[in-house]
Design a protein around this motif. Structure first.
Motif, PDB file in Angstrom:
ATOM      1  N   GLY A 146       3.149  15.327  13.290  1.00 29.97           N
ATOM      2  CA  GLY A 146       2.965  14.751  14.478  1.00 29.97           C
ATOM      3  C   GLY A 146       4.432  14.801  16.059  1.00 29.97           C
ATOM      4  N   SER A 194       3.833  14.179  22.143  1.00 25.88           N
ATOM      5  CA  SER A 194       4.416  12.901  22.212  1.00 25.88           C
ATOM      6  C   SER A 194       3.445  12.007  23.082  1.00 25.88           C
ATOM      7  CB  SER A 194       5.106  13.640  23.622  1.00 25.88           C
ATOM      8  OG  SER A 194       4.227  14.133  24.667  1.00 25.88           O
ATOM      9  N   ALA A 203       9.025   8.210  16.501  1.00 26.03           N
ATOM     10  CA  ALA A 203       8.465   8.513  14.708  1.00 26.03           C
ATOM     11  C   ALA A 203       9.142   7.645  14.314  1.00 26.03           C
ATOM     12  CB  ALA A 203       9.193  10.192  14.688  1.00 26.03           C
ATOM     13  N   TYR A 246       5.460   8.152  10.869  1.00 24.92           N
ATOM     14  CA  TYR A 246       4.578   7.741  11.413  1.00 24.92           C
ATOM     15  C   TYR A 246       4.797   7.017  12.869  1.00 24.92           C
ATOM     16  CZ  TYR A 246       6.623   2.812  11.399  1.00 24.92           C
ATOM     17  OH  TYR A 246       7.337   1.470  11.237  1.00 24.92           O
ATOM     18  N   HIS A 247       3.561   7.562  13.979  1.00 20.90           N
ATOM     19  CA  HIS A 247       3.992   7.710  15.084  1.00 20.90           C
ATOM     20  C   HIS A 247       3.874   6.323  15.586  1.00 20.90           C
ATOM     21  CE1 HIS A 247       5.242  11.394  16.332  1.00 20.90           C
ATOM     22  NE2 HIS A 247       4.740  11.123  15.657  1.00 20.90           N
ATOM     23  N   ASP A 248       4.650   4.865  16.538  1.00 19.32           N
ATOM     24  CA  ASP A 248       4.621   3.685  16.868  1.00 19.32           C
ATOM     25  C   ASP A 248       4.844   3.453  18.613  1.00 19.32           C
ATOM     26  OD1 ASP A 248       4.270   0.682  17.268  1.00 19.32           O
ATOM     27  OD2 ASP A 248       5.312   0.572  16.084  1.00 19.32           O
ATOM     28  N   THR A 249       3.482   3.288  19.202  1.00 23.78           N
ATOM     29  CA  THR A 249       3.664   3.241  20.524  1.00 23.78           C
ATOM     30  C   THR A 249       3.189   2.504  21.242  1.00 23.78           C
ATOM     31  OG1 THR A 249       3.581   4.437  22.823  1.00 23.78           O
ATOM     32  CG2 THR A 249       1.997   4.463  21.463  1.00 23.78           C
ATOM     33  N   ARG A 309      -3.878  12.080  19.150  1.00 25.58           N
ATOM     34  CA  ARG A 309      -3.330  12.254  20.918  1.00 25.58           C
ATOM     35  C   ARG A 309      -4.148  12.215  21.731  1.00 25.58           C
ATOM     36  NH1 ARG A 309      -5.322  16.536  18.963  1.00 25.58           N
ATOM     37  NH2 ARG A 309      -5.848  18.328  20.732  1.00 25.58           N
TER      38      ARG A 309
END
Length: 288
Positions: free
Chosen positions: A2, A5, A10, A22-25, A45
């Motif tokens: 990951g 950006s 993360a 995991y990533h969260d946005t 991405r």
């Protein structure tokens, strides 16, 4: 790994059989992404920013499929075990009315999830996925058989650090029509090259891949009461359009959209168009 950006911050979450990164946005209705073999969250991405801007919370895990950064030696990495891991992730974060977006191998896992643990899912996007008898797709079936043998994965992956090797059919040549940026290619390939524990996870997954899992899921498609968007490339080298047509016939609430100028990795080749299709689909099938 990951590295992008665009995916947001993360995080790590402890599940019953190990930790998942995991990533969260974004904020709003949740979208959880399920990538395939030998890629990670970076696959998404080009899709996440547009979905976040459209009012979605986007969660992009690194599932333990060979390009993850945290080994899970205690996890059941059979297809059903991984489907249950995805369900546990949804439970742990208390996500409801989730849109699942899946590609490639992740689509096989998602079909198992849909027919096994659908309670938190609101809608599904299957973008060029393994299904029916095609799990794994023919060109990679022999490679996965070899990958089951301890000690084989590292020498198989070693030449992939070279760009010209990556473009060969058993590299990324059959799944991406356009060249991968080298930082992304290395994000996908580096974990298994460098970590024996990651290679062992990959070997255990490879040992369990079998069409009986996708065929069993397909036998229950008539029970799936979820809107499903099937997105397929007209130039796909692994998954013929007949598979997409079967999915749309067998899933009661499925629709098909096609994409040109792409191979299997639609999030790599056509991320903007895939984003548009997902946004259109989620708006059409928003929760009342």
């Amino acid at each position: 790994m990951g590295i992008s950006s665009a995916l947001g911050p993360a995080h790590e979450i402890a599940l019953s059989s190990g930790r998942i990164r995991y990533h969260d946005t974004g904020t709003g209705s949740p979208v959880v992404f399920v990538h395939g073999l030998l890629v990670n969250a970076d696959l998404w991405r080009g899709v996440v920013p547009g979905l976040a801007a459209a009012g979605h919370r986007c969660l992009t895990p690194d599932w333990p499929l060979g390009s993850h950064s945290i080994p899970v030696p205690a996890a059941d990495l059979s297809p059903t075990g991984l489907a249950d891991l995805i369900a546990e992730f949804l439970d742990a974060l208390d996500l409801t009315d989730v849109t699942i977006v899946a590609n490639d191998t992740g689509g096989a896992l998602t079909q198992i999830l849909m027919t096994r643990r659908p309670e938190r899912i609101g809608r599904v996007v299957l973008a060029a996925v393994d299904c029916y008898e095609t799990f794994p797709p023919r060109p990679f079936a022999d490679l996965l058989k070899v990958a089951k043998v301890p000690g084989v994965i590292r020498p198989l992956l070693a030449p992939m650090r070279f760009r010209f090797i990556q473009r060969l059919p058993l590299g990324f040549g059959l799944v991406t029509k356009h060249d991968l940026p080298q930082d992304i290619a290395q994000s996908y390939l580096r974990p298994a090259r460098r970590s024996a524990a990651i290679r062992d996870d990959l070997r255990r997954f490879a040992a369990g891949v079998d069409k009986r899992f996708t065929s069993a899921a397909a036998a229950r498609f008539a029970e799936v009461d979820l809107p499903v968007l099937v997105v397929w490339s007209t130039e796909d080298k692994l998954f013929p359009m007949t598979l997409a047509e079967r999915l749309v016939t067998d899933l009661p609430r499925a629709t098909l959209r096609t994409i040109d100028n792409s191979y299997t990795f639609i999030p790599e080749d056509r991320p903007e168009l895939l984003t548009e299709l997902i946004v259109e689909f989620t708006r059409l099938h928003a929760a009342p």
